[in-house]
Design an enzyme around this catalytic site. Structure first.
Site: not given
Ligand code: 3PG
Ligand code: MG
Length: 393
Positions: A36, A193, A345, A368
């Site tokens: 990132r 899940k 990830g 997300g």
């Molecule tokens: C992530 O790594 O999923 C994003 O940076 C968002 O983070 P968050 O889910 O804590 O808002």
């Molecule tokens: Mg997240």
């Protein structure tokens, strides 16, 4: 709808505030994956080349608001970023009341989530941030699904609010894969899940040709199809949803299910694993990967694809004996001529592990946010930029 672009703004001598997603993994005070940070470098350079006074914003983890906690400090990120830019990056801890930045200088503001009101998208906080800049650049694609003060509120009140190049290219790649994709479209959705991915499965089932499910998600589908899954992770209460998705194959995506699997009595490096037909899983065995015949069949589908969308591994690939399926899939995606986009990830970790990251057409920095886009949701941080662009016409 349109958004203003950072590349079209004149930044020289101006106070430019850039919201990035530098939420990177740390271990013992060091950055362990800088994907990132690397993705943000062109954006930072674009501002510095024009001699802007640059303030970078990011969150890190999920600290309690109103309390400084060293564990969530961006200091390791500032150090790492300074090394990559070959210029020191000053970390500013108290920045809301004003920051002194010289033109051509870049500073990193301490974790936005230490500020009270960040999560609630507090208007006062958002106005305070907006007052610190002439141009606000939203470039945190990974956090674009959050309507928070530093991703959404600030963009309402900043004199100019525009999209950075990373956000723009993420959206472009996603549009290419989802809005007007070259057929056939194959999606791979893995992970543990169904419940966390039900919406994305629903939406992809309407839009893609083949929907490959993997990991714990596949177990729920195997159970829905009537086979035993032994001691595997699966979700009884989502069996009906899985059945509905399998039945929807007439009008929507077909969901190819594994014919063979890798099973073991426990999830460990030393577990004794075996490959078996999906009908032969023992009651004390867990399904931890797809088998070689299934992997071969999936690879065939991927070789024929025009577009591939990938989120989530198909097995417990972190342990080598349960990684062959994910490796085969990763290589098939890499070898395919399709436009391929991958995000999340675990998916990124798999691409790195098997050394194929550079052979994917587009690797998203979002987890997300990537999923919510695939679900067909509007990302609030993008919506506010569209609104600002419309208002300025
Ligand atoms: C992530 O790594 O999923 C994003 O940076 C968002 O983070 P968050 O889910 O804590 O808002
Ligand atoms: Mg997240």
């Amino acid at each position: 709808m349109k958004v203003l672009r950072m590349a079209d703004q004149s930044l020289g001598g101006r106070r430019v505030m850039i919201r990035l997603d530098l939420n990177v993994p740390l271990k013992n005070g060091k950055v362990t994956s800088d994907t990132r940070i690397l993705a943000a470098l062109p954006t930072i350079r674009l501002a510095l080349e024009q001699n802007a006074a640059v303030a970078l914003l990011s969150h890190l983890g999920r600290p309690a608001e109103g309390e400084y906690d060293e564990q969530f400090s961006l200091r390791p990120v500032a150090i790492h970023l300074g090394e990559l830019l070959e210029t020191p990056v000053r970390l500013v801890t108290d920045w809301l009341d004003g920051i002194d930045i010289a033109p051509g200088e870049v500073v990193l503001c301490e974790n936005v989530r230490f500020n009270v009101g960040e999560k609630a998208n507090d208007e006062g906080l958002a106005r305070q941030m907006a007052g610190l800049c002439d141009v606000f650049v939203m470039d945190a694609f990974g956090t674009a699904h959050r309507a928070q003060a530093s991703t959404h509120g600030v963009a309402r009140f900043a004199p100019i609010a525009c999209a950075g190049p990373l956000l723009a290219s993420e959206l472009e790649a996603l549009h290419k894969a989802m809005a007007d994709p070259a057929p056939p479209v194959v999606a791979i959705v893995g992970g543990s899940k169904v419940s966390t991915k039900l919406k994305v499965l629903d939406s992809l089932s309407d839009s893609v040709d083949q929907l490959i499910v993997g990991g714990g998600i596949a177990n729920t589908f195997i159970a829905a199809a009537g086979d035993g899954v032994g001691a595997s992770l699966f979700e009884q209460d989502l069996i009906d949803d899985a059945k509905r998705l399998i039945a929807a194959a007439d009008g929507g995506a077909s969901i190819p299910l594994p014919e063979d699997v890798v099973v073991a009595p426990e999830v460990s490096e030393s577990a004794r694993s075996r490959v078996c037909p999906v009908a032969d899983v023992g009651s004390d065995e867990m399904i931890l990967d797809i088998g070689p015949n299934t992997a071969q069949r999936y690879a065939g589908l991927l070789a024929e694809a025009g577009t591939i969308v990938w989120n989530g591994p198909v097995g417990v690939f972190e342990i080598d004996q349960f990684g062959a399926g994910t490796e085969r899939v990763a290589r098939a995606v890499a070898d395919s001529d399709a436009f391929s986009i991958a995000g999340g990830g675990d998916t990124l970790a798999a691409l790195e592990k098997y050394g194929v990251k550079d052979e994917i057409s587009y690797v998203s920095t979002g987890g997300g946010a990537f999923l919510e886009f695939l679900e067909g949701k509007t990302l609030p941080a993008v919506a506010v930029l569209e609104q600002r662009a419309a208002d300025s016409e």
